[in-house]
Structures are given as C-alpha cells and as structure tokens.
Design a protein around this motif. Structure first.
Motif, PDB file in Angstrom:
ATOM      1  N   ILE A  29       0.849  -1.198   0.000  1.00 44.82           N
ATOM      2  CA  ILE A  29       0.000   0.000   0.000  1.00 44.82           C
ATOM      3  C   ILE A  29       0.886   1.249   0.000  1.00 44.82           C
ATOM      4  CG2 ILE A  29      -1.945   1.167   1.116  1.00 44.82           C
ATOM      5  CD1 ILE A  29      -2.568  -1.733   0.385  1.00 44.82           C
ATOM      6  N   TYR A  30       1.990   1.163   0.721  1.00 41.81           N
ATOM      7  CA  TYR A  30       2.928   2.289   0.799  1.00 41.81           C
ATOM      8  C   TYR A  30       3.570   2.560  -0.565  1.00 41.81           C
ATOM      9  CZ  TYR A  30       6.628   5.241   2.806  1.00 41.81           C
ATOM     10  OH  TYR A  30       7.472   6.287   3.117  1.00 41.81           O
ATOM     11  N   TRP A  31       3.791   1.490  -1.362  1.00 40.00           N
ATOM     12  CA  TRP A  31       4.405   1.687  -2.683  1.00 40.00           C
ATOM     13  C   TRP A  31       3.461   2.409  -3.633  1.00 40.00           C
ATOM     14  CZ3 TRP A  31       5.421  -4.265  -3.130  1.00 40.00           C
ATOM     15  CH2 TRP A  31       6.386  -4.643  -2.186  1.00 40.00           C
ATOM     16  N   GLY A  32       2.157   2.334  -3.364  1.00 39.68           N
ATOM     17  CA  GLY A  32       1.177   2.918  -4.274  1.00 39.68           C
ATOM     18  C   GLY A  32       1.199   4.432  -4.238  1.00 39.68           C
ATOM     19  N   ALA A  33       0.313   5.010  -5.058  1.00 36.55           N
ATOM     20  CA  ALA A  33       0.324   6.465  -5.208  1.00 36.55           C
ATOM     21  C   ALA A  33      -0.637   7.165  -4.253  1.00 36.55           C
ATOM     22  CB  ALA A  33      -0.040   6.820  -6.652  1.00 36.55           C
ATOM     23  N   GLY A  34      -1.220   6.403  -3.301  1.00 35.61           N
ATOM     24  CA  GLY A  34      -2.261   6.987  -2.461  1.00 35.61           C
ATOM     25  C   GLY A  34      -1.790   7.883  -1.338  1.00 35.61           C
ATOM     26  N   GLY A  35      -0.474   7.964  -1.140  1.00 37.64           N
ATOM     27  CA  GLY A  35       0.037   8.833  -0.093  1.00 37.64           C
ATOM     28  C   GLY A  35      -0.110   8.263   1.312  1.00 37.64           C
ATOM     29  N   TYR A  36      -0.208   6.927   1.408  1.00 36.18           N
ATOM     30  CA  TYR A  36      -0.344   6.271   2.726  1.00 36.18           C
ATOM     31  C   TYR A  36       0.804   6.690   3.649  1.00 36.18           C
ATOM     32  CZ  TYR A  36      -0.465   2.252   5.995  1.00 36.18           C
ATOM     33  OH  TYR A  36      -0.498   1.444   7.106  1.00 36.18           O
ATOM     34  N   VAL A  37       0.442   7.085   4.864  1.00 36.31           N
ATOM     35  CA  VAL A  37       1.432   7.579   5.824  1.00 36.31           C
ATOM     36  C   VAL A  37       2.426   6.485   6.230  1.00 36.31           C
ATOM     37  CG1 VAL A  37       0.021   7.105   7.876  1.00 36.31           C
ATOM     38  CG2 VAL A  37       1.595   9.023   7.899  1.00 36.31           C
ATOM     39  N   GLY A  38       1.986   5.225   6.184  1.00 35.55           N
ATOM     40  CA  GLY A  38       2.894   4.106   6.384  1.00 35.55           C
ATOM     41  C   GLY A  38       2.975   3.604   7.820  1.00 35.55           C
ATOM     42  N   PRO A  39       3.367   2.320   7.950  1.00 37.36           N
ATOM     43  CA  PRO A  39       3.421   1.690   9.272  1.00 37.36           C
ATOM     44  C   PRO A  39       4.324   2.410  10.275  1.00 37.36           C
ATOM     45  CG  PRO A  39       3.625   0.028   7.554  1.00 37.36           C
ATOM     46  CD  PRO A  39       3.646   1.354   6.865  1.00 37.36           C
ATOM     47  N   ALA A  40       5.472   2.895   9.846  1.00 38.59           N
ATOM     48  CA  ALA A  40       6.410   3.495  10.819  1.00 38.59           C
ATOM     49  C   ALA A  40       5.800   4.739  11.462  1.00 38.59           C
ATOM     50  CB  ALA A  40       7.726   3.844  10.128  1.00 38.59           C
ATOM     51  N   ALA A  41       5.133   5.561  10.675  1.00 41.91           N
ATOM     52  CA  ALA A  41       4.508   6.758  11.247  1.00 41.91           C
ATOM     53  C   ALA A  41       3.409   6.357  12.226  1.00 41.91           C
ATOM     54  CB  ALA A  41       3.948   7.637  10.125  1.00 41.91           C
ATOM     55  N   ILE A  42       2.655   5.308  11.902  1.00 42.11           N
ATOM     56  CA  ILE A  42       1.571   4.874  12.799  1.00 42.11           C
ATOM     57  C   ILE A  42       2.159   4.306  14.093  1.00 42.11           C
ATOM     58  CG2 ILE A  42      -0.423   3.347  13.033  1.00 42.11           C
ATOM     59  CD1 ILE A  42      -0.672   3.495   9.931  1.00 42.11           C
ATOM     60  N   VAL A  43       3.254   3.545  13.968  1.00 37.78           N
ATOM     61  CA  VAL A  43       3.929   3.017  15.167  1.00 37.78           C
ATOM     62  C   VAL A  43       4.345   4.166  16.085  1.00 37.78           C
ATOM     63  CG1 VAL A  43       6.164   2.025  15.892  1.00 37.78           C
ATOM     64  CG2 VAL A  43       4.698   0.800  14.282  1.00 37.78           C
ATOM     65  N   ASN A  44       4.865   5.217  15.507  1.00 39.30           N
ATOM     66  CA  ASN A  44       5.335   6.335  16.330  1.00 39.30           C
ATOM     67  C   ASN A  44       4.186   7.189  16.862  1.00 39.30           C
ATOM     68  OD1 ASN A  44       8.465   6.528  16.492  1.00 39.30           O
ATOM     69  ND2 ASN A  44       7.969   5.688  14.482  1.00 39.30           N
ATOM     70  N   ALA A  45       3.064   7.194  16.156  1.00 41.97           N
ATOM     71  CA  ALA A  45       1.861   7.818  16.711  1.00 41.97           C
ATOM     72  C   ALA A  45       1.342   6.983  17.881  1.00 41.97           C
ATOM     73  CB  ALA A  45       0.792   7.948  15.632  1.00 41.97           C
ATOM     74  N   HIS A  46       1.312   5.673  17.713  1.00 40.50           N
ATOM     75  CA  HIS A  46       0.867   4.747  18.770  1.00 40.50           C
ATOM     76  C   HIS A  46       1.675   4.972  20.048  1.00 40.50           C
ATOM     77  CE1 HIS A  46       0.939   0.936  21.027  1.00 40.50           C
ATOM     78  NE2 HIS A  46      -0.180   0.584  20.408  1.00 40.50           N
ATOM     79  N   ARG A  47       2.974   5.147  19.894  1.00 43.84           N
ATOM     80  CA  ARG A  47       3.846   5.311  21.050  1.00 43.84           C
ATOM     81  C   ARG A  47       3.379   6.473  21.955  1.00 43.84           C
ATOM     82  NH1 ARG A  47       5.712   7.609  24.441  1.00 43.84           N
ATOM     83  NH2 ARG A  47       7.812   7.735  25.289  1.00 43.84           N
ATOM     84  N   PHE A  48       2.784   7.520  21.350  1.00 43.01           N
ATOM     85  CA  PHE A  48       2.329   8.661  22.160  1.00 43.01           C
ATOM     86  C   PHE A  48       0.822   8.639  22.424  1.00 43.01           C
ATOM     87  CE2 PHE A  48       6.422  10.025  20.533  1.00 43.01           C
ATOM     88  CZ  PHE A  48       7.029  10.418  21.721  1.00 43.01           C
ATOM     89  N   ILE A  49       0.033   8.093  21.491  1.00 44.76           N
ATOM     90  CA  ILE A  49      -1.424   8.025  21.704  1.00 44.76           C
ATOM     91  C   ILE A  49      -1.737   7.267  22.996  1.00 44.76           C
ATOM     92  CG2 ILE A  49      -3.546   6.925  20.840  1.00 44.76           C
ATOM     93  CD1 ILE A  49      -2.502   7.576  17.967  1.00 44.76           C
ATOM     94  N   PHE A  50      -0.956   6.217  23.260  1.00 46.20           N
ATOM     95  CA  PHE A  50      -1.249   5.376  24.428  1.00 46.20           C
ATOM     96  C   PHE A  50      -0.344   5.698  25.627  1.00 46.20           C
ATOM     97  CE2 PHE A  50      -2.886   3.038  20.757  1.00 46.20           C
ATOM     98  CZ  PHE A  50      -4.203   2.863  21.172  1.00 46.20           C
ATOM     99  N   ASP A  51       0.309   6.845  25.588  1.00 49.38           N
ATOM    100  CA  ASP A  51       1.140   7.304  26.710  1.00 49.38           C
ATOM    101  C   ASP A  51       0.254   8.143  27.635  1.00 49.38           C
ATOM    102  OD1 ASP A  51       2.898   8.666  28.430  1.00 49.38           O
ATOM    103  OD2 ASP A  51       4.496   8.678  26.927  1.00 49.38           O
ATOM    104  N   SER A  52       0.097   7.716  28.878  1.00 47.99           N
ATOM    105  CA  SER A  52      -0.840   8.371  29.808  1.00 47.99           C
ATOM    106  C   SER A  52      -0.459   9.823  30.089  1.00 47.99           C
ATOM    107  CB  SER A  52      -0.889   7.590  31.128  1.00 47.99           C
ATOM    108  OG  SER A  52       0.411   7.530  31.695  1.00 47.99           O
ATOM    109  N   ARG A  53       0.765  10.219  29.796  1.00 49.44           N
ATOM    110  CA  ARG A  53       1.196  11.593  30.086  1.00 49.44           C
ATOM    111  C   ARG A  53       0.895  12.552  28.939  1.00 49.44           C
ATOM    112  NH1 ARG A  53       7.265   9.809  30.644  1.00 49.44           N
ATOM    113  NH2 ARG A  53       6.548   8.960  28.662  1.00 49.44           N
ATOM    114  N   ASP A  54       0.523  12.004  27.798  1.00 48.90           N
ATOM    115  CA  ASP A  54       0.387  12.816  26.586  1.00 48.90           C
ATOM    116  C   ASP A  54      -1.032  13.365  26.445  1.00 48.90           C
ATOM    117  OD1 ASP A  54       1.777  13.380  23.788  1.00 48.90           O
ATOM    118  OD2 ASP A  54      -0.307  12.793  23.392  1.00 48.90           O
ATOM    119  N   GLN A  55      -1.156  14.538  25.835  1.00 48.17           N
ATOM    120  CA  GLN A  55      -2.474  15.171  25.693  1.00 48.17           C
ATOM    121  C   GLN A  55      -2.871  15.437  24.236  1.00 48.17           C
ATOM    122  OE1 GLN A  55      -1.939  18.635  28.169  1.00 48.17           O
ATOM    123  NE2 GLN A  55      -2.367  17.500  30.059  1.00 48.17           N
TER     124      GLN A  55
END
Ligand code: FES
Length: 231
Positions: A156-182
C-alpha cells in the motif's frame, strides 16, 4: 567461502534505468552482508553507494532488500543466505544512488503524526509519574529505530495513495497510548484522514520486516480500534 553478490545499481544522474551488477568475492560465513558490501566498495568497486552508520543494528540506516526481504545489512550473516545474494534498495522511496534512497518523504510522514510528547500542564517539580502498567501499554512501539523496513515492505505504501505508512503509525501509537500525553485525539484525527490508518489492509509485511521485533500490525490495529471507539 566464495559468494556471488548481485546488486541493483542506478545513478539517476546519467543512467537511464537500473541494472544488475555482479560481484564474485570471498566472504567468511560469519561476515555480515554489510561487511561484504564494504569489501566490494573498498576493494572492488569504489563507485558503489550505500548508507550505514553504527554497523550494530541500532541506527537503522542500512535497510535494504536482501534476497527479497527488507533487512538491516549489518544484522544478516552470509551463512544464513548461501552463496547467491541479491541486494536492492528499499522500495517506495526515490533512489538517490544504488542502495541509497531519499528518506525525506518517510521522515515527512513521521513528522506529520506529532512524534513527541505533548503536555500543556505546568511542568512538575520532578518527573511525570507513570505506573508500570501505563508504561507497558506502549512499550513495544518505543523500540522503533526509524529504519523504514516496515513502511517500504508494504504494497500500500508503494502505491500512489500517499499512505502515511506503518512506521509513522507506530510512532503515533507510542504517544497516543502514553498516559502523560495530551495530543492523542489530534493524532487520531490525522490518522483518520484518507492517507491514514484505514489504508492498511493487514498484510503483515511490516511485522515480518521489523528488525526490532515490533508487532507493527498489532499496533496499527490498536490505533484503528481507538478511532472506531470514537464513533
Ligand atoms: S548500520 Fe546502523 S543499523 Fe545497520
């Protein structure tokens, strides 16, 4: 042992298209692929371009396709590949030269998900406390070294759709589920867009490719569930 190394080479400044270059070299079975590429560059063909830094699986700079799989060249032993080895640049990012790709689109996607702690409360006198359970909630996704192996193994990442990609989601996850983050809701808004998390088709290439053993697909599913929970 004697090994045959095929490297996909391309210099967009002057060459019309990529081509395969073949090298027969001596290698110790316990050499890493990076050692063999160094040997080729330093003793056979100095024009070969590759990127690496730590040589110990930490910096994430030497991701490449090795025998068809995204791997860190410094973590793959020759004995585990046999006598015929193919090496190609990561897919889905523009080739600058040979095995060196332009990482800027990847880092732009990483920056887009606010990959840092956001907390607007007055700074505490000491640290912001967190229970072991709260810390464990996002422990897996703290291991990312931004090597891009996951994103560039995803069709999906190779396609032309502009998918943000797994690595960006992993790094979003790291803060979305951090109890200190707002800023979790803000990140979820970003990942709900067309280029976001629902482009994932649960192919699992990302999990297979991660040199840190992060359960990437699981993290993506957890972000999807967090978004669906808001409906
Ligand atoms: S050179 Fe740093 S991870 Fe391989």
């Amino acid at each position: 042992m004697r090994v045959h190394v095929r490297i996909k080479r391309f210099n967009p400044e002057g060459e019309a298209k990529p081509y395969w270059a073949d090298y027969d070299v001596e290698a110790d079975p316990l050499d890493r692929v990076l050692d063999t590429l160094h040997h080729i560059k330093w003793h056979v063909d100095g024009t070969l371009a590759l990127r690496r830094s730590c040589a110990h699986g930490i910096c994430g700079s030497d991701t490449m396709l090795i025998n068809g799989r995204n791997r860190l060249a410094c973590k793959v032993l020759i004995k585990d590949l046999g006598r015929r080895i193919t090496v190609e640049p990561m897919r889905g990012l523009p080739v600058i030269k040979d095995l060196v790709v332009d990482m800027e689109p990847f880092f732009a996607q990483y920056r887009a998900v606010l990959p840092y702690l956001v907390n607007h409360d007055p700074p505490p006198q000491r640290e912001r406390p967190q229970s072991p359970e709260e810390r464990a909630r996002y422990d897996d996704t703290t291991k990312c070294i931004l090597c891009a192996a996951c994103s560039t193994s995803c069709p999906i990442y190779w396609g032309a759709g502009g998918y943000v990609g797994p690595a960006a989601i992993v790094n979003a996850h790291r803060f979305i589920f951090d109890s200190r983050d707002q800023a979790g809701e803000e990140r979820l808004d970003i990942l709900a867009e067309r280029s976001g998390v629902f482009r994932c088709r649960t192919i699992f290439n990302c999990t297979d490719a991660c040199p840190r053993g992060i359960e990437v697909t699981r993290a993506i599913q957890e972000v999807k569930r967090a978004l669906l929970g808001r409906l």
